[in-house]
Scaffold this motif. Structure first.
Motif, mmCIF file in Angstrom:
data_model
loop_
_atom_site.group_PDB
_atom_site.id
_atom_site.type_symbol
_atom_site.label_atom_id
_atom_site.label_comp_id
_atom_site.label_asym_id
_atom_site.label_seq_id
_atom_site.Cartn_x
_atom_site.Cartn_y
_atom_site.Cartn_z
ATOM 1 N N GLU A 189 96.490 49.607 90.972
ATOM 2 C CA GLU A 189 95.178 50.153 90.628
ATOM 3 C C GLU A 189 94.976 51.515 91.289
ATOM 4 O OE1 GLU A 189 93.028 49.063 88.607
ATOM 5 O OE2 GLU A 189 93.445 46.937 88.280
ATOM 6 N N ALA A 190 94.072 52.310 90.709
ATOM 7 C CA ALA A 190 93.700 53.610 91.279
ATOM 8 C C ALA A 190 92.202 53.789 91.095
ATOM 9 C CB ALA A 190 94.444 54.750 90.598
ATOM 10 N N GLY A 191 91.578 54.497 92.034
ATOM 11 C CA GLY A 191 90.146 54.736 91.927
ATOM 12 C C GLY A 191 89.362 53.685 92.685
ATOM 13 N N PRO A 192 88.064 53.883 92.832
ATOM 14 C CA PRO A 192 87.223 52.959 93.600
ATOM 15 C C PRO A 192 87.055 51.632 92.882
ATOM 16 C CG PRO A 192 85.861 54.587 92.494
ATOM 17 C CD PRO A 192 87.288 55.000 92.264
ATOM 18 N N GLY A 193 86.921 50.572 93.663
ATOM 19 C CA GLY A 193 86.680 49.258 93.094
ATOM 20 C C GLY A 193 85.206 49.023 92.859
ATOM 21 N N SER A 194 84.906 47.946 92.199
ATOM 22 C CA SER A 194 83.512 47.601 91.907
ATOM 23 C C SER A 194 82.922 46.828 93.070
ATOM 24 C CB SER A 194 83.432 46.745 90.637
ATOM 25 O OG SER A 194 84.211 45.570 90.789
ATOM 26 N N ALA A 195 81.642 47.110 93.350
ATOM 27 C CA ALA A 195 80.955 46.449 94.452
ATOM 28 C C ALA A 195 80.655 44.997 94.090
ATOM 29 C CB ALA A 195 79.656 47.188 94.777
ATOM 30 N N GLU A 196 80.757 44.131 95.080
ATOM 31 C CA GLU A 196 80.517 42.717 94.858
ATOM 32 C C GLU A 196 79.037 42.415 95.092
ATOM 33 O OE1 GLU A 196 82.675 38.539 96.204
ATOM 34 O OE2 GLU A 196 82.848 40.332 97.422
ATOM 35 N N GLU A 197 78.448 41.699 94.162
ATOM 36 C CA GLU A 197 77.036 41.378 94.277
ATOM 37 C C GLU A 197 76.846 40.199 95.224
ATOM 38 O OE1 GLU A 197 75.232 40.742 90.529
ATOM 39 O OE2 GLU A 197 75.598 42.776 89.788
ATOM 40 N N PHE A 198 75.777 40.297 96.026
ATOM 41 C CA PHE A 198 75.468 39.253 96.976
ATOM 42 C C PHE A 198 74.208 38.528 96.522
ATOM 43 C CE2 PHE A 198 78.385 41.667 99.422
ATOM 44 C CZ PHE A 198 78.833 40.860 100.450
ATOM 45 N N PRO A 199 74.126 37.217 96.746
ATOM 46 C CA PRO A 199 72.891 36.498 96.431
ATOM 47 C C PRO A 199 71.759 36.950 97.337
ATOM 48 C CG PRO A 199 74.462 35.069 97.578
ATOM 49 C CD PRO A 199 75.189 36.340 97.239
ATOM 50 N N PRO A 200 70.487 36.736 96.916
ATOM 51 C CA PRO A 200 69.339 37.256 97.686
ATOM 52 C C PRO A 200 69.320 36.789 99.133
ATOM 53 C CG PRO A 200 68.633 36.490 95.528
ATOM 54 C CD PRO A 200 70.070 36.094 95.666
ATOM 55 N N GLU A 201 69.663 35.523 99.381
ATOM 56 C CA GLU A 201 69.583 35.033 100.757
ATOM 57 C C GLU A 201 70.589 35.731 101.664
ATOM 58 O OE1 GLU A 201 72.127 32.142 98.353
ATOM 59 O OE2 GLU A 201 70.208 33.183 98.135
ATOM 60 N N VAL A 431 66.459 38.276 121.718
ATOM 61 C CA VAL A 431 66.283 36.825 121.574
ATOM 62 C C VAL A 431 65.336 36.510 120.419
ATOM 63 C CG1 VAL A 431 65.389 34.747 122.711
ATOM 64 C CG2 VAL A 431 66.828 36.348 123.978
ATOM 65 N N ALA A 432 64.235 37.275 120.295
ATOM 66 C CA ALA A 432 63.307 37.044 119.178
ATOM 67 C C ALA A 432 64.022 37.230 117.848
ATOM 68 C CB ALA A 432 62.117 37.993 119.283
ATOM 69 N N GLY A 433 64.773 38.305 117.728
ATOM 70 C CA GLY A 433 65.506 38.528 116.490
ATOM 71 C C GLY A 433 66.582 37.491 116.262
ATOM 72 N N ALA A 434 67.266 37.080 117.340
ATOM 73 C CA ALA A 434 68.332 36.086 117.194
ATOM 74 C C ALA A 434 67.780 34.746 116.721
ATOM 75 C CB ALA A 434 69.058 35.914 118.534
ATOM 76 N N ILE A 435 66.594 34.384 117.196
ATOM 77 C CA ILE A 435 65.988 33.126 116.749
ATOM 78 C C ILE A 435 65.665 33.196 115.265
ATOM 79 C CG2 ILE A 435 63.931 31.663 116.960
ATOM 80 C CD1 ILE A 435 63.940 32.338 119.949
ATOM 81 N N LEU A 440 67.239 31.652 109.639
ATOM 82 C CA LEU A 440 67.672 32.060 108.303
ATOM 83 C C LEU A 440 69.151 31.756 108.099
ATOM 84 C CD1 LEU A 440 66.987 33.496 105.649
ATOM 85 C CD2 LEU A 440 67.512 35.665 106.770
ATOM 86 N N PHE A 441 69.924 31.958 109.143
ATOM 87 C CA PHE A 441 71.365 31.725 109.071
ATOM 88 C C PHE A 441 71.662 30.256 108.782
ATOM 89 C CE2 PHE A 441 75.562 30.907 110.810
ATOM 90 C CZ PHE A 441 76.280 32.014 110.416
ATOM 91 N N ALA A 442 70.937 29.349 109.453
ATOM 92 C CA ALA A 442 71.167 27.926 109.235
ATOM 93 C C ALA A 442 70.868 27.538 107.795
ATOM 94 C CB ALA A 442 70.308 27.112 110.194
ATOM 95 N N SER A 443 69.800 28.120 107.232
ATOM 96 C CA SER A 443 69.462 27.830 105.841
ATOM 97 C C SER A 443 70.515 28.379 104.896
ATOM 98 C CB SER A 443 68.091 28.418 105.505
ATOM 99 O OG SER A 443 67.804 28.282 104.128
ATOM 100 N N LEU A 737 60.642 34.358 106.885
ATOM 101 C CA LEU A 737 61.885 34.662 106.166
ATOM 102 C C LEU A 737 62.362 33.466 105.352
ATOM 103 C CD1 LEU A 737 63.820 36.651 108.929
ATOM 104 C CD2 LEU A 737 62.585 37.580 106.975
ATOM 105 N N LEU A 738 62.252 32.279 105.917
ATOM 106 C CA LEU A 738 62.657 31.085 105.174
ATOM 107 C C LEU A 738 61.775 30.875 103.954
ATOM 108 C CD1 LEU A 738 63.464 28.556 108.053
ATOM 109 C CD2 LEU A 738 65.067 29.702 106.543
ATOM 110 N N ARG A 739 60.491 31.134 104.103
ATOM 111 C CA ARG A 739 59.593 31.006 102.953
ATOM 112 C C ARG A 739 59.933 32.028 101.879
ATOM 113 N NH1 ARG A 739 57.553 26.032 102.977
ATOM 114 N NH2 ARG A 739 56.267 25.578 104.812
ATOM 115 N N MET A 740 60.420 33.186 102.294
ATOM 116 C CA MET A 740 60.755 34.232 101.321
ATOM 117 C C MET A 740 61.893 33.804 100.394
ATOM 118 S SD MET A 740 60.446 37.641 103.706
ATOM 119 C CE MET A 740 61.440 38.597 102.573
#
Length: 786
Positions: A189-201, A431-435, A440-443, A737-740
């Motif tokens: 292949e040559a040239g840039p590849g296509s970006a992979e889409e991520f789910p919202p979470e 610590v606040a951000g990590a919590i 969110l990470f566990a979900s 964030l979980l509610r979102m």
């Protein structure tokens, strides 16, 4: 004395800032110590920010190289002078992934992949430098048995994802390359590849993770530019005494901070350059990068270079707005004015106001949503940190009495709790951000992790080998049983067969059945066979299916060919289910599957009649034998160079989630190291400010142990208050964030306690490290003053 003439406009600002910068570098040993500490603190933050701005380029370069070495599948599938036959290989060695490509050039103009000078000939192999080192090591001797090729070259950086990637290209002969596992390619292949889409979470997890990882860095930079605040106030009072007005003194103070910030940029740039040169020697959580990849994105790097000096000026000016600097002293040396609460509460309220409208409607696709989430999370975390000084002040003013170390500590906090609160603010926001991220990470982990159903107690390794070119089943199973570390080997031959209609035509596509061939002990892994004997045949329907017609019946004819789209001309390819065939109850096999189809013992059918037979061998390994898994993989490679075997596992993760988690762990590791280093710098700065006071107390007979305990208490009180605030702020942000993303709110209290304990542990470790400098500062020479 007449006041100095007022200087206005840009020229006045420039002159005052320049005067402050001169004070920063001409203030003697004390001035230089203060400036260097500020530069070191800011430099650490700038280094990590520059590394963070390099992440887009690292990812882009990695993706480009990955795309460039991807084979181009031939659309015509016709042999030509530039075509290659290619098969991709993947194996694991000591939990390290090893990938490779086996190839055979069909024409004389076939091109070599990126990073390879020439295509390897039959039996040759070119390897990445990391794989070459592994094969040359004593540990790699067992891996060399699995890759029976002669190393003739090295792949350079153009053909590798990273300097520590384990990758190879191997040349095979024509007879091997005609296998169905190979495909025809026109080149690469040559040239840039296509970006992979991520789910919202996952998008939300990435956004919040970046915010959480960068916030402690920004806060520490803002803290570092305020080093030496108390001594600076006394110098500013002296300037007021010689005629400077309040605005001028604040600008001079900003100039001192600006000088430290500019030196910090230089220190950060030097540290970044050093880290960049060492990038190829470091591997974190399985990721590595070439030095050329670690290049800051232009706009982001410019933002850092402009924001850091601006932050120094703004923070200093804001900090001095509440300080009345008079010719005979500053208000801070008396009882300070109480901190206001309303604006500190307003910040998280505004942040939640940005996040709440996204509850249940977050899609993760729009730039506006991303900006809204980022701004909301930043405001909540800044508000959480802003509450810390007010909370510390409100709590410590109520302390009375207690042991002498406690009294020294609380009195110090009552006189000025700002430096102590700022020292732990980085841990508070981390610590606040990590919590919040953990919730969110566990979900997200639950949604991106699937239970495989595999029983790791019944089989730890599964091999899949196609029986071809006269390869016998017993030969392979005996080889596995003779392998050191293999306790039990269960071999089953699987083949897809097609029912034949009464008129001789094959059944419609989709009605094929699985026929599994093996000894009674092996067949019992798939069904309950209490009276199994050689020569018997069993018909197994799914336990949840009450229709016996879902499987063949006694007397039905089956076409044993792999491709049964046409009626069989040779009766050898047809087999009739014996009238003596019995029904059997299915059983979940070690791989978590429920078998449906026909079970055949060796006496009922000749194995050679099966077309496209596939041998699946399930191994139980002896944990006491070193490298039992690797020995089993080597045995498999002797019979099938595709090495399709795999280790069983209870769960399987989404690859996108695995990459995100690995990236977050890398960032968290770097941020935690920065927090520890920054706290050491902050602690040294605080001790340097109090060096003379500590020396005086020791000179008057205060035990050194008492002062050491007082320092510990001065750190412990803000830490406890900060962790309480961070837990509350993190739970609030995590719930929103979980509610979102529409996930139920759940708190892993064990993980929460671990994160809070980690934050407290970092601070305790930093405090213990500071005991050495504290002991030296309590010597009599600390009474010396300039």
């Amino acid at each position: 004395m007449a006041p100095a003439p007022a200087r206005r406009g840009v020229a006045g600002w420039a002159a005052d800032l320049a005067m402050g910068a001169r004070f920063a570098v001409t203030g003697g040993r004390e001035g230089w110590a203060r400036t260097l500490l500020t530069a070191l603190g800011v430099g650490l933050g700038v280094t990590l920010l520059l590394l963070a701005t390099s992440v887009p380029e690292i990812i882009s370069a990695r993706d480009s190289r990955s795309h460039a070495r991807t084979p181009t599948v031939s659309l015509s599938n016709a042999r030509g002078p530039e075509t290659l036959l290619i098969s991709q290989v993947h194996t694991t060695f000591h939990e390290e992934d090893i990938q490779g490509v086996r190839l055979y050039p069909e024409g004389d103009r076939a091109t070599a992949p990126p990073g390879v000078e020439r295509l390897p000939a039959t039996g040759e192999m070119v390897v990445s430098p990391a794989l070459g080192r592994l094969l040359d090591s004593a540990e790699g001797e067992r891996l060399a048995e699995r890759l029976p090729y002669r190393v003739t070259g090295t792949i350079d950086g153009l053909g590798l994802l990273g300097p520590h990637e384990l990758f190879f290209y191997a040349g095979v002969d024509r007879a091997t390359a005609v296998d169905d596992d190979y495909f025809r390619a026109d080149g690469w292949e040559a040239g840039p590849g296509s970006a992979e889409e991520f789910p919202p979470e996952l998008v939300l997890l990435i956004v919040i993770g970046c915010v959480v990882l960068l916030m402690p860095i920004v806060i520490f930079i803002a803290t570092a530019v305020r080093f030496g605040g108390e001594r600076r106030d006394r110098r500013l009072a002296a300037l007021r005494l010689v005629g400077a007005d309040g605005a001028m003194t604040r600008r001079i103070a900003a100039g001192e901070a600006l000088c430290g910030a500019l030196l910090g940029l230089a220190v950060g740039g030097a540290l970044f350059a050093l880290a960049r040169q060492l990038a190829d020697r470091v591997e974190v959580w399985g990721y590595s990068a070439f030095p050329s990849d670690v290049t800051p994105a232009g706009p982001l790097a410019a933002l850092v270079l402009l924001a850091v000096p601006a932050c120094a000026v703004v923070v200093t000016m804001v900090a001095l707005r509440g300080v009345a600097i008079e010719p005979l002293g500053v208000v801070r040396q008396s009882r300070p004015r109480r901190r206001r609460l309303w604006w500190r509460l307003l910040l998280p309220v505004l942040g939640l106001g940005l996040l709440l409208p996204l509850i249940g409607g977050y899609s993760g696709t729009g730039g506006t949503e991303t900006a809204q989430v980022t701004a909301g999370a930043v405001l909540v975390l800044i508000g959480t940190t802003a509450l810390l000084p007010w909370a510390v002040e409100s709590v410590v003013e109520r302390f009375r009495g207690g042991p002498l170390p406690w009294q020294l500590a609380t009195r110090r906090l009552q006189l000025g709790s700002g430096p102590a609160a700022r020292a732990v603010s980085g841990i508070t926001v981390a610590v606040a951000g990590a919590i919040a991220v953990q919730m969110l990470f566990a979900s997200v982990e639950a949604e991106n992790t699937k239970v495989t159903g595999q029983d790791t107690t019944r089989a730890q390794f599964v091999s899949g080998i196609e029986l071809r070119n006269g390869l016998g089943m017993e030969r392979v199973i005996d080889a596995f049983r003779d392998t050191e570390g293999v306790d039990r080997a269960v071999g089953l031959v699987e083949s897809l067969v097609t029912p034949v209609r009464p008129d001789g035509r094959p059944a419609e596509p989709g009605q094929e059945q699985w026929l599994t061939y093996g000894a009674c002990d092996s067949l019992r892994e798939l069904a309950r066979l209490p009276d199994c004997r050689d020569g018997q045949v069993y018909l197994v329907a799914p336990a949840s299916d009450d229709d016996p017609a879902a499987t063949p019946r006694p007397g039905d004819r089956l076409d044993l060919r792999a491709d049964a789209t046409r009626p069989a001309k040779d009766t050898r390819h047809l087999w009739t289910v014996p009238r003596t065939a019995q029904r059997a109850e299915s059983r979940i096999d070690p791989l978590g599957s429920e078998f449906t189809g026909v079970l055949v013992t060796p006496g009922a059918l000749e194995l050679s009649r099966l077309d496209g037979a596939y041998l699946r061998t399930m191994l139980t390994l002896d944990p006491a034998v070193d490298d039992a898994m690797e020995r089993a993989r080597n045995t498999e490679a002797r019979f099938d160079e595709r090495m399709n075997g795999w280790a069983t596992s209870d769960t399987k993760e989404n690859e996108q989630f695995t990459d995100v988690r690995r990236g977050l762990f890398i960032g968290a590791t770097a941020t935690l190291l920065l927090i520890g280093a920054s706290m050491i710098v902050s602690m040294l700065e605080q001790l340097r400010e109090r060096r003379r006071l500590l020396a005086v107390l020791v000179a008057f007979g205060t035990p050194r142990a008492t002062l050491a305990w007082s320092v510990l208490w001065q750190t412990a009180v803000p830490v406890v208050i900060g962790l309480a605030i961070s837990v509350a702020g993190g739970l609030t942000l995590g719930t929103v964030l979980l509610r979102m993303v529409g996930s139920p709110v759940a708190v892993d209290w064990t993980s929460l306690a671990f994160m809070a304990g980690t934050g407290a542990g970092v601070i305790a470790l930093v405090t213990l490290v500071s005991m050495g400098p504290l002991w030296r500062m309590m010597r009599p020479d600390g009474l010396r003053s300039e």
